[in-house]
Design a protein around this motif. Structure first.
Motif, PDB file in Angstrom:
ATOM      1  N   GLY A 228       0.819  -1.211   0.000  1.00 11.75           N
ATOM      2  CA  GLY A 228       0.000   0.000   0.000  1.00 11.75           C
ATOM      3  C   GLY A 228       0.851   1.259   0.000  1.00 11.75           C
ATOM      4  N   VAL A 229       1.896   1.256   0.820  1.00 12.81           N
ATOM      5  CA  VAL A 229       2.815   2.402   0.854  1.00 12.81           C
ATOM      6  C   VAL A 229       3.509   2.556  -0.496  1.00 12.81           C
ATOM      7  CG1 VAL A 229       4.935   3.311   1.889  1.00 12.81           C
ATOM      8  CG2 VAL A 229       3.166   2.285   3.353  1.00 12.81           C
ATOM      9  N   ARG A 230       3.966   1.453  -1.065  1.00 11.60           N
ATOM     10  CA  ARG A 230       4.676   1.500  -2.361  1.00 11.60           C
ATOM     11  C   ARG A 230       3.798   2.121  -3.441  1.00 11.60           C
ATOM     12  NH1 ARG A 230       5.510  -1.225  -7.153  1.00 11.60           N
ATOM     13  NH2 ARG A 230       3.654  -2.492  -6.771  1.00 11.60           N
ATOM     14  N   ARG A 231       2.552   1.674  -3.510  1.00 10.95           N
ATOM     15  CA  ARG A 231       1.646   2.209  -4.532  1.00 10.95           C
ATOM     16  C   ARG A 231       1.336   3.690  -4.280  1.00 10.95           C
ATOM     17  NH1 ARG A 231      -2.773  -2.107  -6.720  1.00 10.95           N
ATOM     18  NH2 ARG A 231      -1.565  -4.040  -6.487  1.00 10.95           N
ATOM     19  N   THR A 232       1.169   4.047  -3.021  1.00 13.00           N
ATOM     20  CA  THR A 232       0.878   5.444  -2.698  1.00 13.00           C
ATOM     21  C   THR A 232       2.060   6.340  -3.058  1.00 13.00           C
ATOM     22  OG1 THR A 232      -0.539   4.703  -0.867  1.00 13.00           O
ATOM     23  CG2 THR A 232       0.115   7.014  -0.876  1.00 13.00           C
ATOM     24  N   VAL A 233       3.270   5.903  -2.708  1.00 15.90           N
ATOM     25  CA  VAL A 233       4.472   6.678  -3.019  1.00 15.90           C
ATOM     26  C   VAL A 233       4.622   6.843  -4.530  1.00 15.90           C
ATOM     27  CG1 VAL A 233       6.998   6.581  -3.011  1.00 15.90           C
ATOM     28  CG2 VAL A 233       5.723   6.197  -0.893  1.00 15.90           C
ATOM     29  N   ARG A 234       4.383   5.781  -5.272  1.00 11.36           N
ATOM     30  CA  ARG A 234       4.515   5.878  -6.737  1.00 11.36           C
ATOM     31  C   ARG A 234       3.539   6.901  -7.316  1.00 11.36           C
ATOM     32  NH1 ARG A 234       6.578   0.944 -10.283  1.00 11.36           N
ATOM     33  NH2 ARG A 234       8.446   0.500  -9.067  1.00 11.36           N
ATOM     34  N   GLN A 235       2.311   6.881  -6.826  1.00 13.87           N
ATOM     35  CA  GLN A 235       1.356   7.879  -7.306  1.00 13.87           C
ATOM     36  C   GLN A 235       1.799   9.296  -6.932  1.00 13.87           C
ATOM     37  OE1 GLN A 235      -2.889   7.636  -7.330  1.00 13.87           O
ATOM     38  NE2 GLN A 235      -2.873   5.499  -6.663  1.00 13.87           N
ATOM     39  N   LEU A 236       2.241   9.470  -5.698  1.00 12.14           N
ATOM     40  CA  LEU A 236       2.658  10.800  -5.261  1.00 12.14           C
ATOM     41  C   LEU A 236       3.824  11.306  -6.096  1.00 12.14           C
ATOM     42  CD1 LEU A 236       2.386  10.264  -1.395  1.00 12.14           C
ATOM     43  CD2 LEU A 236       1.001  11.845  -2.755  1.00 12.14           C
ATOM     44  N   GLU A 237       4.780  10.442  -6.357  1.00 11.26           N
ATOM     45  CA  GLU A 237       5.944  10.851  -7.142  1.00 11.26           C
ATOM     46  C   GLU A 237       5.565  11.210  -8.582  1.00 11.26           C
ATOM     47  OE1 GLU A 237       9.232  11.211  -6.464  1.00 11.26           O
ATOM     48  OE2 GLU A 237       9.088  10.753  -4.323  1.00 11.26           O
ATOM     49  N   ARG A 238       4.502  10.582  -9.078  1.00 10.52           N
ATOM     50  CA  ARG A 238       4.065  10.849 -10.451  1.00 10.52           C
ATOM     51  C   ARG A 238       3.026  11.965 -10.538  1.00 10.52           C
ATOM     52  NH1 ARG A 238       3.103   4.451 -11.936  1.00 10.52           N
ATOM     53  NH2 ARG A 238       5.305   3.861 -12.162  1.00 10.52           N
ATOM     54  N   GLY A 239       2.604  12.486  -9.394  1.00 11.07           N
ATOM     55  CA  GLY A 239       1.572  13.517  -9.393  1.00 11.07           C
ATOM     56  C   GLY A 239       0.184  12.976  -9.689  1.00 11.07           C
ATOM     57  N   GLU A 240      -0.047  11.701  -9.361  1.00 11.03           N
ATOM     58  CA  GLU A 240      -1.338  11.077  -9.621  1.00 11.03           C
ATOM     59  C   GLU A 240      -2.199  11.069  -8.361  1.00 11.03           C
ATOM     60  OE1 GLU A 240       0.426   7.936 -12.965  1.00 11.03           O
ATOM     61  OE2 GLU A 240      -0.214   7.211 -10.990  1.00 11.03           O
ATOM     62  N   HIS A 241      -3.504  10.916  -8.540  1.00  8.12           N
ATOM     63  CA  HIS A 241      -4.415  10.841  -7.396  1.00  8.12           C
ATOM     64  C   HIS A 241      -5.588   9.932  -7.765  1.00  8.12           C
ATOM     65  CE1 HIS A 241      -5.119  14.531  -9.767  1.00  8.12           C
ATOM     66  NE2 HIS A 241      -6.392  14.218  -9.681  1.00  8.12           N
ATOM     67  N   ARG A 242      -5.310   8.632  -7.761  1.00  8.69           N
ATOM     68  CA  ARG A 242      -6.287   7.624  -8.139  1.00  8.69           C
ATOM     69  C   ARG A 242      -6.603   6.729  -6.939  1.00  8.69           C
ATOM     70  NH1 ARG A 242      -4.127   4.039 -10.631  1.00  8.69           N
ATOM     71  NH2 ARG A 242      -1.933   4.656 -10.689  1.00  8.69           N
ATOM     72  N   VAL A 243      -7.700   5.973  -7.080  1.00 14.61           N
ATOM     73  CA  VAL A 243      -8.030   4.925  -6.117  1.00 14.61           C
ATOM     74  C   VAL A 243      -7.501   3.609  -6.664  1.00 14.61           C
ATOM     75  CG1 VAL A 243      -9.879   3.663  -4.953  1.00 14.61           C
ATOM     76  CG2 VAL A 243     -10.076   6.140  -5.309  1.00 14.61           C
ATOM     77  N   GLU A 244      -6.708   2.903  -5.859  1.00 14.86           N
ATOM     78  CA  GLU A 244      -6.183   1.592  -6.242  1.00 14.86           C
ATOM     79  C   GLU A 244      -6.588   0.559  -5.205  1.00 14.86           C
ATOM     80  OE1 GLU A 244      -2.166   0.945  -7.890  1.00 14.86           O
ATOM     81  OE2 GLU A 244      -1.812   3.058  -7.410  1.00 14.86           O
ATOM     82  N   ASN A 245      -6.868  -0.628  -5.659  1.00 15.92           N
ATOM     83  CA  ASN A 245      -7.195  -1.735  -4.764  1.00 15.92           C
ATOM     84  C   ASN A 245      -5.991  -2.660  -4.645  1.00 15.92           C
ATOM     85  OD1 ASN A 245      -8.286  -3.786  -3.249  1.00 15.92           O
ATOM     86  ND2 ASN A 245      -9.731  -4.475  -4.809  1.00 15.92           N
ATOM     87  N   ALA A 246      -5.246  -2.532  -3.536  1.00 16.90           N
ATOM     88  CA  ALA A 246      -4.098  -3.397  -3.269  1.00 16.90           C
ATOM     89  C   ALA A 246      -4.483  -4.578  -2.377  1.00 16.90           C
ATOM     90  CB  ALA A 246      -2.976  -2.590  -2.617  1.00 16.90           C
ATOM     91  N   TYR A 247      -5.767  -4.819  -2.212  1.00 18.87           N
ATOM     92  CA  TYR A 247      -6.253  -5.890  -1.337  1.00 18.87           C
ATOM     93  C   TYR A 247      -7.328  -6.706  -2.069  1.00 18.87           C
ATOM     94  CZ  TYR A 247      -7.373  -7.735   3.399  1.00 18.87           C
ATOM     95  OH  TYR A 247      -7.558  -8.526   4.520  1.00 18.87           O
TER      96      TYR A 247
END
Length: 374
Positions: A228-247
């Motif tokens: 969850g942290v990895r996906r959130t960091v990747r979005q933040l670094e790319r300037g994205e703001h999406r909902v992802e289901n990591a579960y």
């Protein structure tokens, strides 16, 4: 053991951590919404393994902790009445009200019972028609369907001596309140997987878009949280703001249709006070008019409750993510699990209890000194 040992694998954890370290280029602050996630983070030292530039802010996702003081005091008043059997999950018995807790009521002769399901309370009501049986219905979207089903069953069976003291809260309005605060530092969210397993993710895309924050639905084991942290960091670094289901092993986008139908029939959305935070519009449920006869607040006269929080307790700031538990002057001294000032030190999901249990009595150690997960 399936989905337990596999999600605590230290080698896989290291690979996820390496990816996070390689991705981060600037400071980021994200909030894990659920208290169960907070305990997993502190227990496994995940926050100490992450880059120093990644901060995990502990959110108000502990149902016991956010139950308002007024509702605790109403529970104490009802439980003290003669001919009342007051039923609750065990974690509510030591939550302090203005003057005492449910254990103290029990010690004074009140019939307070720990049950494992609201259906247990309904069965007590069926066996003892001469008693008024009340179940303390607290929690987020995860516990609400079972309580709704129990009230539905009580009406179907014609059980008239059962009622529900309702203090249910909803996550999306809490995220809205957090992001709307002028003191908010949160830039991304790890959403609670068990909540989304019931409700789905329908309410989250609008929040992500409006506040321009990534929201990643996350589980509770170490690898779940790191992913969850990895996906959130990747979005933040790319300037994205999406909902992802990591579960995905537990969460479908549409949630649980049967549970959603039951909630829609038995409950209606209402404003709700959160302990230490205040009233959040549209953040709670109450029984719908068709089931109002089973509402303990309507059945019993418990108005005029005057509440008083301990002046030394800063649990409200902890719940809002404004301070860490060990930054409260009372933490570990005047406030301990044996003598708690606030619910965050009592609950099994409370942030203060997690810090005390896992000996986080001072500021976290730097990442390079931490011990790997596992």
């Amino acid at each position: 053991m399936k989905y337990l040992d596999e999600f605590q694998d230290p080698d896989l954890a290291r690979r996820l951590l390496d990816d996070i370290h390689a991705t981060v280029t600037r400071p980021w602050a994200m909030m894990e919404v659920c208290g169960g996630q907070t305990h997993s983070i502190i227990r496994h030292g995940i926050d100490q393994l992450l880059p120093a530039s990644v901060e995990l802010i502990h959110g108000p996702g502990c149902p016991v902790c956010v139950t308002p003081l007024e509702m605790i005091d109403k529970a104490l008043a009802i439980a003290s009445l003669p001919d009342v059997v007051f039923c609750s999950f065990g974690d509510m018995l030591r939550v302090p009200g203005t003057d005492g807790d449910l254990f103290r009521v029990k010690g004074a002769g009140g019939d307070v019972r720990v049950v494992y399901s609201p259906l247990d309370a309904l069965e007590i009501a069926r066996r003892h028609p001469e008693k008024e049986v009340v179940f303390f219905g607290i929690g987020f979207e995860t516990t609400a369907p079972a309580n709704a089903m129990t009230v539905h069953q009580a009406r179907a069976l014609g059980v008239r001596n059962f009622s529900l003291l309702v203090s249910h809260v909803r996550v999306p309005p809490a995220i809205e309140a957090i992001m709307s605060s002028p003191d908010c530092r949160v830039q991304g969210f790890l959403a609670a997987g068990h909540v989304c397993s019931v409700m789905g993710v329908e309410e989250y895309p609008a929040l992500a878009e409006r506040h321009r924050v990534p929201i990643v639905v996350t589980g509770f084991e170490p690898l779940d949280i790191l992913e969850g942290v990895r996906r959130t960091v990747r979005q933040l670094e790319r300037g994205e703001h999406r909902v992802e289901n990591a579960y995905p092993r537990a969460v479908r986008d549409e949630g649980n249709p049967a549970a959603l139908r039951m909630l829609a029939e038995v409950f209606e959305i209402t404003d709700r006070a959160w302990r230490g935070i205040g009233v959040i519009p549209g953040s709670g449920w109450r029984l719908a008019p068709a089931f109002r006869a089973y509402d303990a607040e309507h059945r019993f006269s418990v108005g005029g409750v005057r509440t008083r929080e301990p002046a030394a307790c800063r649990s409200g700031e902890v719940l809002q993510g404004l301070i860490k538990p060990h930054e409260c002057e009372a933490f570990g001294t005047a406030c301990t699990p044996r003598h708690p000032l606030g619910a965050t030190m009592v609950s099994s999901e409370g942030a203060c209890a997690a810090y005390y249990l896992y000996r986080r009595l001072d500021h976290a150690a730097p990442a390079e000194e931490a011990t790997p997960v596992g």
